[in-house]
Design a protein around this motif. Sequence first.
Motif, mmCIF file in Angstrom:
data_model
loop_
_atom_site.group_PDB
_atom_site.id
_atom_site.type_symbol
_atom_site.label_atom_id
_atom_site.label_comp_id
_atom_site.label_asym_id
_atom_site.label_seq_id
_atom_site.Cartn_x
_atom_site.Cartn_y
_atom_site.Cartn_z
ATOM 1 N N LEU A 393 0.811 -1.220 0.000
ATOM 2 C CA LEU A 393 0.000 0.000 0.000
ATOM 3 C C LEU A 393 0.841 1.264 0.000
ATOM 4 O O LEU A 393 0.293 2.372 0.021
ATOM 5 C CB LEU A 393 -0.919 0.005 1.231
ATOM 6 N N GLY A 394 2.151 1.113 0.011
ATOM 7 C CA GLY A 394 3.037 2.265 -0.037
ATOM 8 C C GLY A 394 3.592 2.709 1.294
ATOM 9 O O GLY A 394 4.286 3.730 1.375
ATOM 10 N N TYR A 395 3.320 1.963 2.361
ATOM 11 C CA TYR A 395 3.880 2.321 3.665
ATOM 12 C C TYR A 395 5.347 1.876 3.714
ATOM 13 O O TYR A 395 5.680 0.740 3.373
ATOM 14 C CB TYR A 395 3.103 1.632 4.796
ATOM 15 N N ASP A 396 6.213 2.770 4.157
ATOM 16 C CA ASP A 396 7.609 2.397 4.351
ATOM 17 C C ASP A 396 7.817 1.975 5.809
ATOM 18 O O ASP A 396 6.867 1.944 6.609
ATOM 19 C CB ASP A 396 8.554 3.536 3.963
ATOM 20 N N ALA A 397 9.053 1.659 6.154
ATOM 21 C CA ALA A 397 9.338 1.178 7.511
ATOM 22 C C ALA A 397 8.917 2.193 8.561
ATOM 23 O O ALA A 397 8.364 1.843 9.615
ATOM 24 C CB ALA A 397 10.822 0.854 7.644
ATOM 25 N N GLU A 398 9.165 3.456 8.278
ATOM 26 C CA GLU A 398 8.796 4.508 9.233
ATOM 27 C C GLU A 398 7.279 4.594 9.384
ATOM 28 O O GLU A 398 6.746 4.750 10.494
ATOM 29 C CB GLU A 398 9.359 5.842 8.764
ATOM 30 N N GLY A 399 6.558 4.471 8.262
ATOM 31 C CA GLY A 399 5.098 4.524 8.310
ATOM 32 C C GLY A 399 4.517 3.353 9.076
ATOM 33 O O GLY A 399 3.545 3.508 9.832
ATOM 34 N N ILE A 400 5.106 2.189 8.914
ATOM 35 C CA ILE A 400 4.634 1.009 9.638
ATOM 36 C C ILE A 400 4.863 1.175 11.137
ATOM 37 O O ILE A 400 4.002 0.826 11.958
ATOM 38 C CB ILE A 400 5.339 -0.252 9.100
ATOM 39 N N GLU A 401 5.994 1.749 11.496
ATOM 40 C CA GLU A 401 6.260 1.997 12.918
ATOM 41 C C GLU A 401 5.264 2.990 13.502
ATOM 42 O O GLU A 401 4.859 2.867 14.666
ATOM 43 C CB GLU A 401 7.681 2.495 13.104
ATOM 44 N N ARG A 402 4.882 3.990 12.700
ATOM 45 C CA ARG A 402 3.876 4.953 13.195
ATOM 46 C C ARG A 402 2.543 4.271 13.444
ATOM 47 O O ARG A 402 1.839 4.585 14.419
ATOM 48 C CB ARG A 402 3.723 6.096 12.198
#
Length: 409
Positions: A393-402
Motif C-alpha cells: 500500500l506504499g507504507y515504508d518502515a517509518e510509516g509502519i512503525e507509526r
Amino acid sequence: MHKPVDKAEHAAPQDQSSRLPLSRFKVLDLTLARAGPSCVRTLADWGADVIRVEPPPEAGEASEVVGRRDGSDFQNLHRNKRAITLNLKTDEGREVFMRLAEQADVIVENMRPSVAKRLGVDFESVRKRNPRIVYGSISGFGQYGPYTERPSIDQIAQGMTGIMSVTGFPGHGPLRVGVAVTDIMAGAFLAQGVLIALLDREVSGIGRWVQTSLLEAGITLMDFQATRWTMDKKVPPQEGNHHPTNTPMGLFPTADGFLNLSATGNKNFAKFCKLIGREKMIADPRFASSGLRSRNREALNELITTALRTRSSREWFEIMVAEGLPCGPVYNVKDVFADPQVERLRIKRSVTHPRLGELDLIAQPCEITGFDRNLRSATPDLGEHNDEVLRSLGYDAEGIERLKAAKAI
C-alpha cells in the motif's frame, strides 16, 4: 494389458502457479466464527487473494473466536489466506482498511449490522471509495426488520427455522442437527451470491451489496418441509430416521447393526420384497401404492425390520447393491475416511504448517476440470503478513512503525 485411464488422475492441468479460477479477485475478510469464514474459504480455495483482517491482541476481542488458532477448526476455516491485524476503532486503522478496499473486489463480513456502520466499514462507506466493490454480509436475522440487532448462533437459527422441530424421534422433543448447518449453508449461499454479483459487475460495472442470514439459510434448508406448510398448510412432524413422505425409506435394524435403504416406487418395492423373502407384502392391499404404504408405514416398517434382523448389515448391503437398490451403512467419522470411495475422491487434502507440520483438512466439495483442489497454504498466524501488505500500500518502515505506535496494527 493396459491399465485403464483414470480421468480424475489424468485431467489436463492448468498452470496453477499463475492462475486459479478466482485468482484475479482480491478479497478482504472481516469475518468471525463460522458462517462468514465458510464463505471466504470457498473464494480463497479457488484462488482469490484473500487478506484476513483481525484486531490486534490488545484491541479487545480475541481473534480465536472459533477456538485455539492452532486447533483443527480454525486451521480448516482459514487456509489459503494472508493475515493482517488492524484496529478499526482507530482512524489510522480505518484508513489502512480503506486503502485496501480501494484495491479490493470483494469484502465479506458477518458482524451485527450496526457494528460495521459504527466502525465506518459498512457498504455505503466503502463504496464511496470503491463503487465497484461487491460487499457480502451475513447476519443472524438480516439487515432489516425487528430482529436485526439480535445476536444469533447456529442453534438459535435451527430452532427458529423449524429444523429442530423436524429432527429427532416423535415424542422426544426438538433436536439440533449435529453440525452447524445454518452457519455452513449461509456461507455457501453468500459465496454463491458474491460470485453472481461479480459476474454482473463484468457487464454493469456496478458493485453490489450481497446479504444473507442464518434465518434465511435455515428456512431454505427446510426446502420441501417448508413448502409442506406454505402450500399444503401441513406442519411437518418429527419422523426419526425415516423419510417424512416416502416409504419405505429410512434406517432399519439388522442382525448386527443398521442399514439405510430406500425401496420406494412400486417397481423397487416389489424387488425389495423379493430380496428380503417377503413376497406376500407385494399383494398386501395395505401396501399396494405409495400413498397406502405411507399411510400404513408403521405396519410396513415392522414387517421389514423382522425380515432384516435375520442377516448382518454387510450381507444385506451386498444383496441390495447387487440388485441396484439404494442402501448404505451408518458410519462414524473415522469410518467415513476409511471408505474406499471417500479415499478415491480425495476430499481430504494435506497442507504443511510451518509450526504444526502436515495437516489433513477438508477440501472443496466441487471438482473443476483443469484445476486441482489441493490446498496451497496453511492458516496464517495473527498478523503474519502485516509488513508485506502494508508495503504493497506504499507504507515504508517509518510509516509502519507509526501505525504500531498508534496501536492501529
